[in-house]
Motif scaffolding. Structure first.
Motif, PDB file in Angstrom:
ATOM      1  N   ALA A 306       0.822  -1.205   0.000  1.00 46.81           N
ATOM      2  CA  ALA A 306       0.000   0.000   0.000  1.00 46.81           C
ATOM      3  C   ALA A 306       0.858   1.258   0.000  1.00 46.81           C
ATOM      4  N   LEU A 307       1.894   1.273   0.810  1.00 53.13           N
ATOM      5  CA  LEU A 307       2.737   2.459   0.860  1.00 53.13           C
ATOM      6  C   LEU A 307       3.607   2.575  -0.390  1.00 53.13           C
ATOM      7  N   GLY A 308       3.994   1.422  -0.952  1.00 50.93           N
ATOM      8  CA  GLY A 308       4.693   1.460  -2.238  1.00 50.93           C
ATOM      9  C   GLY A 308       3.830   2.037  -3.328  1.00 50.93           C
ATOM     10  N   GLU A 309       2.553   1.705  -3.337  1.00 46.69           N
ATOM     11  CA  GLU A 309       1.613   2.242  -4.323  1.00 46.69           C
ATOM     12  C   GLU A 309       1.460   3.751  -4.158  1.00 46.69           C
ATOM     13  N   ARG A 310       1.337   4.196  -2.920  1.00 46.80           N
ATOM     14  CA  ARG A 310       1.195   5.652  -2.680  1.00 46.80           C
ATOM     15  C   ARG A 310       2.459   6.382  -3.132  1.00 46.80           C
ATOM     16  N   SER A 311       3.616   5.808  -2.844  1.00 47.02           N
ATOM     17  CA  SER A 311       4.876   6.413  -3.249  1.00 47.02           C
ATOM     18  C   SER A 311       4.978   6.495  -4.771  1.00 47.02           C
ATOM     19  N   TYR A 312       4.544   5.436  -5.435  1.00 48.96           N
ATOM     20  CA  TYR A 312       4.593   5.420  -6.907  1.00 48.96           C
ATOM     21  C   TYR A 312       3.688   6.495  -7.505  1.00 48.96           C
ATOM     22  N   LYS A 355       6.658   0.131 -10.179  1.00 48.79           N
ATOM     23  CA  LYS A 355       5.443  -0.350 -10.849  1.00 48.79           C
ATOM     24  C   LYS A 355       5.421  -1.875 -10.889  1.00 48.79           C
ATOM     25  N   ALA A 356       6.558  -2.478 -11.239  1.00 48.32           N
ATOM     26  CA  ALA A 356       6.612  -3.938 -11.338  1.00 48.32           C
ATOM     27  C   ALA A 356       6.426  -4.606  -9.981  1.00 48.32           C
TER      28      ALA A 356
END
Length: 592
Positions: A306-312, A355-356
């Motif tokens: 979830a935090l990776g998605e927000r960062s992206y 993204k990957a």
């Protein structure tokens, strides 16, 4: 910071096109009547709305304000009370709860997506309903009907919250060392005495009552983990008519001052002869706790995602707007003083890595969630058993690999912002601070690696591994020739993992240190290989639809990047694992 947008298109792709969940739901008793593709889409859309519009705007301000403690009372940051009330009134606390007691009864494949969206919006906020859901799992599976009827409806409704009180100052991973005591009373209740630390949501002002699940020892309990029992201990005692009575004999001694998740109250909880009731049988506390652990550990993995998605989302918007220098091949925007940084190879490397890993992580976590649903709802013994074994194998991978990749993606996002990524107002540094805890709690990632390598691989003689590897081999053997650009490197990756697994099984027989010495790298090789399988599944769907719209073109391009630039990491990791334990034990403790 970019406004958060729920990745609903990708969620629908994973659920409906890759895993075709509606077919699975139709075959599982108890799900066919409550969920279909249309219902799922409506639920996810509404969850995306409340996450983006109600929760996400609080993320930065709540981090700066944090929770406050005053004489035992904990106050959540401004706005959290109203947001939590709106969240609870929407039924989101009980989205996966038992309908008999007021829950929505949604499968984990749906609640997993809801968890991602809420945690992307604010991890601190998402921890309150997550701990409540975990407490409900244990209560529903192990408590008496009386306790379930008394406590579950208000927990599912979000009127009350839950906490899990496990850790003590001297007993973290090794719960067999706990000292909290439970004294039996004549009326069937128990008096609980002891102190617990690191208790998420142990005290706050979001609800009128908090239901603590507390690990403690009975007077005649055997030593070690076999002597632990689990007790339900409410902050406020509940009268026979369901109304709230007097305050129980427990208190919050302090809250921790932390690196991140500052809007989540992390409490020291003191139990001074508090009244509680046993869950399940005496000395069966760990079994009751582990009922929720597979769900919770997957949930923590999803926090990393979830935090990776927000960062992206933040980084890609910034990369499209930020002008710096010209592209290596010459100016791409002649009308501007410089090109957007998205033209630069290193920025693209970081964005594509994010993204990957995010899209692979979303699909992998959904795959694990589907195994949980199959294990819970299937009425076929063989199907249920297979799913349970896959859950056992993949849970430590989901927790550790997703959170390790979550740290990598948030750091990449911060790096793309350059100096602005280090500045609070842009939001990227908070994501790095917040995600760091996910690698630590619910069992550190080192413990997850030991669980995978020791218990699941060596402990099963490799049988659990072969179950998953055989599934991948079956997929590649039946894939079309045009998918060869993905299935050939996938087969090679499984060959590498096969060899590493055989090496581990062999070396563990002669030296137990080999398991721990290789475990972290082993889990990483396993994780990258599992993602490769998931990416091959997604590429198969995208390859057949790439003429339809850019979504599928993007998916295929990202799959190719994963296989070309990320999957090869397994070779150095495998070599490191095979280096053995000798170099770790060459020095005596005094030499460090």
């Amino acid at each position: 910071m970019a406004d958060y947008k729920a990745p609903l298109r990708d969620m629908r792709f994973v659920l409906n096109e890759v895993f075709e969940v509606s077919r699975l739901w139709a075959r599982l008793p108890g799900l066919a009547e409550v969920i279909d593709e249309e219902t799922a889409a409506a639920i996810l859309e509404e969850a995306g709305k409340i996450s983006a519009a109600v929760v996400a705007p609080l993320n930065r301000s709540s981090d700066e304000q944090g929770c406050t403690w005053n004489n035992g009372a904990v106050q959540a940051p401004d706005g959290f009370g109203a947001a939590y009330q709106a969240f609870a009134e929407g039924g989101w606390v009980g989205v996966g709860g038992d309908p008999q007691f007021g829950g929505m009864g949604m499968p984990k494949a749906i609640s997993a997506q809801v968890e991602e969206m809420v945690n992307s919006a604010s991890l601190s906020f998402g921890l309150y309903p997550m701990l409540t859901a975990g407490a409900c799992l244990s209560i529903n599976a192990h408590a008496s009907e009386e306790l379930k009827a008394r406590y579950l409806p208000n927990l599912y409704a979000g009127t009350w919250t839950g906490s899990m009180c496990l850790t003590e100052a001297h007993a973290g991973t090794d719960l067999g060392l706990i000292r909290t005591r439970a004294e039996p009373q004549a009326d069937g209740s128990f008096k609980i005495s002891g102190s617990k630390i690191f208790i998420t949501g142990g005290e706050h002002d979001l609800t009128d009552n908090i239901i603590h699940l507390v690990l403690a020892r009975l007077p005649d309990a055997p030593a070690g983990p076999k002597g632990i029992s689990l007790f339900l201990v409410p902050k406020v005692l509940v009268n026979d008519d369901g109304s709230l009575g007097e305050r129980n004999a427990l208190s919050c001694g302090s809250i921790e001052h932390k690196m991140g998740i500052k809007a989540s109250a992390t409490c020291v909880m003191n139990f001074d002869g508090a009244t509680g009731w046993i869950i399940d049988a005496p000395n069966k506390g760990l079994a009751a706790m582990f009922t929720m652990m597979n769900y919770e550990r997957l949930g923590v993995g999803i926090q990393g995602l979830a935090l990776g998605e927000r960062s992206y989302q933040n980084a890609v918007e910034y990369a499209r707007d930020r002008l710096q220098s010209r592209a290596p091949t010459g100016a791409q925007h002649q009308d501007k003083a410089a090109d957007p940084i998205i033209v630069h190879p290193d920025v693209r490397r970081m964005l594509l890595t994010m993204k990957a890993l995010n899209e692979g992580g979303r699909a992998f976590s959904s795959y694990v969630a589907l195994q949980l649903d199959t294990a819970k709802y299937s009425d076929d013994a063989a199907t249920c058993s297979r799913a349970q074994q896959l859950v056992s194998l993949l849970t430590p991978v989901a927790k550790a690999f997703l959170t390790d990749m979550g740290l990598e993606t948030t750091v990449h996002g911060q790096q793309i912002f350059g100096g602005h990524g280090y500045i609070r107002e842009w939001g990227q540094e908070q994501l790095v601070r917040d995600v760091r805890i996910t690698q630590i709690y619910e069992g550190t990632n080192g413990i997850q690696s030991l669980d995978l390598a020791g218990r699941k691989i060596v402990g099963s003689g490799g049988a659990l591994y072969r179950l998953f590897a055989d599934e991948i081999r079956h997929f590649t053997a039946n894939a079309s020739a045009e998918l060869g650009e993905f299935t050939q490197p996938l087969n090679a990756a499984v060959d590498t993992l096969d060899e590493l697994t055989a090496w581990l099984l062999d070396r563990a027989q002669g030296n137990p240190n080999e398991i721990g010495a290789a475990s972290v790298e082993y889990l990483q090789v396993f994780g990258y290989t599992a993602y490769a399988y998931i990416w091959a599944l997604m590429a198969k769907v995208a390859m057949g639809k790439q003429a339809e719209d850019d979504f599928y073109i993007s998916k295929l391009g990202t799959a190719r990047f994963y296989f070309a630039r990320l999957l090869p990491r397994i070779h150095s990791l495998s070599a490191s694992a095979k280096a053995g334990s000798e170099s770790l034990y060459e020095l005596d403790a005094a030499h460090f």
